[in-house]
Design an enzyme around this catalytic site. Structure first.
Site, PDB file in Angstrom:
ATOM      1  N   LYS A 226       9.356  18.526  30.311  1.00  0.00           N
ATOM      2  CA  LYS A 226       8.666  18.492  29.014  1.00  0.00           C
ATOM      3  C   LYS A 226       8.356  17.050  28.603  1.00  0.00           C
ATOM      4  CE  LYS A 226      11.975  20.793  26.809  1.00  0.00           C
ATOM      5  NZ  LYS A 226      12.978  21.192  27.806  1.00  0.00           N
TER       6      LYS A 226
ATOM      7  N   ARG B 214      13.969  25.452  18.994  1.00  0.00           N
ATOM      8  CA  ARG B 214      14.906  25.939  20.010  1.00  0.00           C
ATOM      9  C   ARG B 214      15.583  27.226  19.575  1.00  0.00           C
ATOM     10  NH1 ARG B 214      15.791  20.773  22.676  1.00  0.00           N
ATOM     11  NH2 ARG B 214      17.007  20.974  24.574  1.00  0.00           N
TER      12      ARG B 214
ATOM     13  N   ARG C 227      18.435  12.941  37.607  1.00  0.00           N
ATOM     14  CA  ARG C 227      18.178  12.190  36.383  1.00  0.00           C
ATOM     15  C   ARG C 227      19.440  11.483  35.895  1.00  0.00           C
ATOM     16  NH1 ARG C 227      15.760  15.372  31.253  1.00  0.00           N
ATOM     17  NH2 ARG C 227      17.887  15.970  30.809  1.00  0.00           N
TER      18      ARG C 227
ATOM     19  N   ARG D  51      22.852   9.872  30.746  1.00  0.00           N
ATOM     20  CA  ARG D  51      23.033  10.740  29.581  1.00  0.00           C
ATOM     21  C   ARG D  51      24.323  11.541  29.718  1.00  0.00           C
ATOM     22  NH1 ARG D  51      17.622  13.976  27.916  1.00  0.00           N
ATOM     23  NH2 ARG D  51      19.193  15.543  27.460  1.00  0.00           N
TER      24      ARG D  51
ATOM     25  N   ARG E 239      24.175  23.567  28.376  1.00  0.00           N
ATOM     26  CA  ARG E 239      22.800  23.497  27.869  1.00  0.00           C
ATOM     27  C   ARG E 239      21.947  24.638  28.418  1.00  0.00           C
ATOM     28  NH1 ARG E 239      21.869  17.888  29.943  1.00  0.00           N
ATOM     29  NH2 ARG E 239      19.666  18.161  29.509  1.00  0.00           N
TER      30      ARG E 239
HETATM   31  P1  ADP Z   1      16.786  18.636  27.412  1.00  0.00           P
HETATM   32  O1  ADP Z   1      16.428  17.524  28.331  1.00  0.00           O
HETATM   33  O2  ADP Z   1      18.052  19.313  27.782  1.00  0.00           O
HETATM   34  O3  ADP Z   1      15.675  19.583  27.139  1.00  0.00           O
HETATM   35  P2  ADP Z   1      16.677  17.329  24.799  1.00  0.00           P
HETATM   36  O4  ADP Z   1      16.559  15.891  25.027  1.00  0.00           O
HETATM   37  O5  ADP Z   1      15.484  18.074  24.295  1.00  0.00           O
HETATM   38  O6  ADP Z   1      17.286  18.014  26.089  1.00  0.00           O
HETATM   39  O7  ADP Z   1      17.882  17.619  23.751  1.00  0.00           O
HETATM   40  C1  ADP Z   1      19.176  17.120  23.980  1.00  0.00           C
HETATM   41  C2  ADP Z   1      20.172  17.741  23.001  1.00  0.00           C
HETATM   42  O8  ADP Z   1      19.767  17.498  21.643  1.00  0.00           O
HETATM   43  C3  ADP Z   1      20.334  19.249  23.077  1.00  0.00           C
HETATM   44  O9  ADP Z   1      21.212  19.634  24.108  1.00  0.00           O
HETATM   45  C4  ADP Z   1      20.874  19.548  21.679  1.00  0.00           C
HETATM   46  O10 ADP Z   1      22.244  19.193  21.551  1.00  0.00           O
HETATM   47  C5  ADP Z   1      20.089  18.606  20.808  1.00  0.00           C
HETATM   48  N1  ADP Z   1      18.825  19.211  20.333  1.00  0.00           N
HETATM   49  C6  ADP Z   1      17.574  18.792  20.651  1.00  0.00           C
HETATM   50  N2  ADP Z   1      16.646  19.549  20.053  1.00  0.00           N
HETATM   51  C7  ADP Z   1      17.324  20.483  19.329  1.00  0.00           C
HETATM   52  C8  ADP Z   1      16.930  21.570  18.496  1.00  0.00           C
HETATM   53  N3  ADP Z   1      15.638  21.857  18.299  1.00  0.00           N
HETATM   54  N4  ADP Z   1      17.899  22.318  17.917  1.00  0.00           N
HETATM   55  C9  ADP Z   1      19.188  22.043  18.103  1.00  0.00           C
HETATM   56  N5  ADP Z   1      19.638  21.041  18.897  1.00  0.00           N
HETATM   57  C10 ADP Z   1      18.728  20.264  19.500  1.00  0.00           C
END
Ligand code: ADP
Length: 190
Positions: free
Chosen positions: A14, A89, A128, A134, A145
């Site tokens: 994404k 989400r 990654r 991270r 996740r």
């Molecule tokens: P990924 O690479 O896993 O898609 P993101 O960078 O989008 O991860 O998000 C990392 C973390 O931030 C999530 O695991 C969650 O803890 C938090 N997070 C991000 N967006 C949301 C959301 N819309 N609602 C709740 N938690 C979120």
């Protein structure tokens, strides 16, 4: 205004594709994950509240996430549109976004689903982690996740399917080929 939701499991690409989309379509990229990480590294009040939640791979409560996202939209009054990445989400987040955009005379125009097999996701995130460092990319947190994705986030899809807004694309392949398919889907609705 043109608003795009980019949707897919962790590691679907994404962020990578969003960078390419903003260049071409001049949209503002709003990644809730990036916003939370920035709050954490700046040690803000919000950052302190969410730090452990992110490190565990759990979802941040809806109210915190929705308020933060709406604030960022308001901070970009000149935007020609947004890419929402990592948001919504949950179904309540999707409902809140609809209500919020409607209040601005706007809407979600397209939901792009990047379809990627779970095994590919695990491989990508292992790669990654070597460079990102991270905390939530380690194997145990990653499983959490992925669980959160299949438990809560996947339900966002039928919500948008009922509105006829979802285009599903294969998220496995060359980055540029996937981008080309994405452009095709955007150009149909833009
Ligand atoms: P990924 O690479 O896993 O898609 P993101 O960078 O989008 O991860 O998000 C990392 C973390 O931030 C999530 O695991 C969650 O803890 C938090 N997070 C991000 N967006 C949301 C959301 N819309 N609602 C709740 N938690 C979120």
């Amino acid at each position: 205004m043109f608003n795009l939701v980019i949707f897919g499991p962790p590691g679907a690409g994404k962020g990578t594709q969003s960078e390419k989309i903003i260049d071409k379509y001049k949209l503002v990229h709003l990644s809730t994950g990036d916003m939370f990480r920035s709050h954490i590294s700046n040690d803000t009040e919000l950052g302190k509240r969410v730090k452990e939640i992110l490190a565990d791979g759990r979802l941040v409560p809806d109210s915190i996430t929705i308020d933060m996202l709406e604030e960022e939209v308001k901070n970009n009054p000149e935007a020609e549109g947004f890419i929402f990445d990592g948001f919504p989400r949950t179904v309540p987040q999707a409902e809140a976004l609809d209500a919020f955009l409607e209040g601005k005379g706007s809407k979600v125009d397209l939901v792009l689903q990047l379809d990627v097999d779970q095994n590919v996701i695990k491989e990508r995130i292992a790669e990654r982690q070597k460079v990102s460092g991270r905390a939530d990319d380690d194997a145990v947190k990653l499983l959490k996740r992925i669980d959160e994705y299949f438990d809560k986030t996947i339900h966002v899809l039928p919500y948008y399917q009922e509105q006829g807004k979802v285009t599903t694309l294969n998220g496995v392949g060359k980055i540029d080929d996937i981008f080309e398919a994405i452009c095709g889907a955007i150009d149909e609705k833009h």
